[in-house]
Motif scaffolding. Structure first.
Motif, PDB file in Angstrom:
ATOM      1  N   PRO A  21      37.863   8.244 -39.386  1.00 19.53           N
ATOM      2  CA  PRO A  21      39.112   8.806 -38.931  1.00 19.53           C
ATOM      3  C   PRO A  21      38.909   8.984 -37.712  1.00 19.53           C
ATOM      4  CG  PRO A  21      38.339   9.663 -41.061  1.00 19.53           C
ATOM      5  CD  PRO A  21      37.114   8.994 -40.457  1.00 19.53           C
ATOM      6  N   LYS A  24      39.302   6.095 -35.339  1.00 23.11           N
ATOM      7  CA  LYS A  24      40.644   5.517 -35.398  1.00 23.11           C
ATOM      8  C   LYS A  24      41.678   6.305 -34.232  1.00 23.11           C
ATOM      9  CE  LYS A  24      40.222   3.655 -40.124  1.00 23.11           C
ATOM     10  NZ  LYS A  24      40.934   3.607 -41.445  1.00 23.11           N
ATOM     11  N   ARG A  25      41.416   7.713 -34.778  1.00 25.45           N
ATOM     12  CA  ARG A  25      42.327   8.687 -33.639  1.00 25.45           C
ATOM     13  C   ARG A  25      42.082   8.205 -32.223  1.00 25.45           C
ATOM     14  NH1 ARG A  25      41.153  12.576 -37.638  1.00 25.45           N
ATOM     15  NH2 ARG A  25      39.401  13.377 -36.245  1.00 25.45           N
ATOM     16  N   LYS A  28      43.773   4.715 -31.464  1.00 23.40           N
ATOM     17  CA  LYS A  28      44.907   4.868 -31.295  1.00 23.40           C
ATOM     18  C   LYS A  28      45.452   5.532 -29.967  1.00 23.40           C
ATOM     19  CE  LYS A  28      46.267   4.916 -36.366  1.00 23.40           C
ATOM     20  NZ  LYS A  28      46.696   5.761 -37.388  1.00 23.40           N
ATOM     21  N   ARG A  29      44.692   6.765 -29.634  1.00 28.28           N
ATOM     22  CA  ARG A  29      44.982   7.423 -28.579  1.00 28.28           C
ATOM     23  C   ARG A  29      44.869   6.600 -27.246  1.00 28.28           C
ATOM     24  NH1 ARG A  29      41.269  11.813 -28.182  1.00 28.28           N
ATOM     25  NH2 ARG A  29      42.366  12.321 -30.228  1.00 28.28           N
TER      26      ARG A  29
END
Length: 322
Positions: A21, A24-25, A28-29
């Motif tokens: 996770p 993934k964050r 995305k950022r």
């Protein structure tokens, strides 16, 4: 007791579940932060998809007896017959020979001048002079080969500028454009004149990344300009040189239709007829689209082979494109 304590201890949670996770964050950022750059990149992607990848579907014409009425999908399938007809043509091997010869001559004679020009411009201390020369040598890149070909013909043709000067000095007219050796020399020199300035800009960008402190340290050690160039400048731009060489090998079979077509004539056609001009004559003038497509596919496969070979050789020097 020891076994009971081991049973009562809670099982360790896997680290990977938390790491995934988090990655993934972060991803995305990064994507959100670079959205403006992706939007700017959309026209480039659209260009390559429209004009480079979608036309690849037309290569199926090389395996068909193509005609306008049946279209690409409806034309009858003939397999490798077009390739057989292409290689049965007695002219094809001479055309391939001319393509290889002119291509390697273009690479051999046109690869070094941009590097030398970039190094000379980089050594210029007067910025006004440097920018003026850089602009002057870069301008020919924007000229179409029709215009450049007109200049060349005007200068070197029978009754041209140079021949008039020769006759005024009491000499005899020289057929520059109608002798093989002089035609090849004019062909190569005109290409260098047109594209050397553009290539120099690429190397100038690579030279700007070299730390000036290296030159200062070398000067304190008593290294001459030649030594500085050999031990600092050339190693500093070596990755760029290798990448440009790999890309140049991909154009071995693409001598350049515009340049050859505007400079060639019937007298030197035995050495100036290349794959691109032959494809134009067969495909456009004679409407033999299937044979032209077969020739284009053969040309592309050879170019891919040269690129892969050059990239493999570049790995030995610690540089590669892919």
């Amino acid at each position: 007791m020891e076994h009971a304590e081991l049973i009562q201890q809670p099982a360790a949670k896997p680290v990977g579940r938390k790491a995934k996770p988090a990655r993934k964050r972060i991803t995305k950022r990064i994507l959100r932060a670079n959205i403006p750059l992706y939007l700017l990149f959309i026209p480039t992607i659209a260009y390559y998809i429209t004009f480079k990848y979608i036309p690849m579907g037309g290569l199926v014409i090389a395996f068909k007896d193509y005609n306008f009425f049946d279209g690409i999908l409806g034309s009858p399938w003939v397999g490798l017959d077009n390739f057989r007809l292409m290689f049965e043509n007695p002219l094809i091997f001479g055309i391939i020979r001319n393509t290889f010869m002119l291509s390697f001559l273009v690479i051999a004679t046109g690869f070094i001048p941009p590097i030398l020009l970039a190094i000379l411009l980089n050594e210029a201390k007067n910025m006004a002079f440097r920018r003026g020369v850089q602009t002057f040598v870069y301008l020919p890149h924007f000229l179409n080969w029709v215009i450049v070909g007109g200049f060349v013909v005007t200068i070197f043709a029978n009754g041209g500028v140079i021949n008039k000067v020769i006759e005024a000095l009491g000499g005899q007219e020289v057929k520059f454009l109608y002798e093989v050796k002089s035609w090849i020399a004019i062909f190569l020199s005109s290409g260098i004149w047109k594209d050397a300035g553009y290539g120099a800009i690429i190397y100038l960008a690579a030279l700007s990344s070299i730390d000036p402190a290296l030159y200062e340290a070398a000067a304190l050690d008593g290294a001459s300009k030649w030594r500085q160039m050999w031990h600092i400048t050339l190693p500093g731009i070596r990755p760029t040189i290798i990448i440009i060489l790999i890309l140049s090998m991909g154009k071995v079979m693409d001598v350049g239709f515009d340049q050859v077509y505007n400079l060639q004539n019937s007298i030197v056609s035995d050495y100036s007829q290349v794959i691109s001009t032959y494809s134009y004559e067969v495909g456009i003038r004679k409407s033999q689209f299937s044979i032209t497509a077969a020739l284009g596919l053969f040309d592309s496969l050879l170019a891919l082979t040269f690129v892969l070979t050059a990239n493999k050789l570049a790995k030995k020097f610690g540089q590669n494109l892919f």
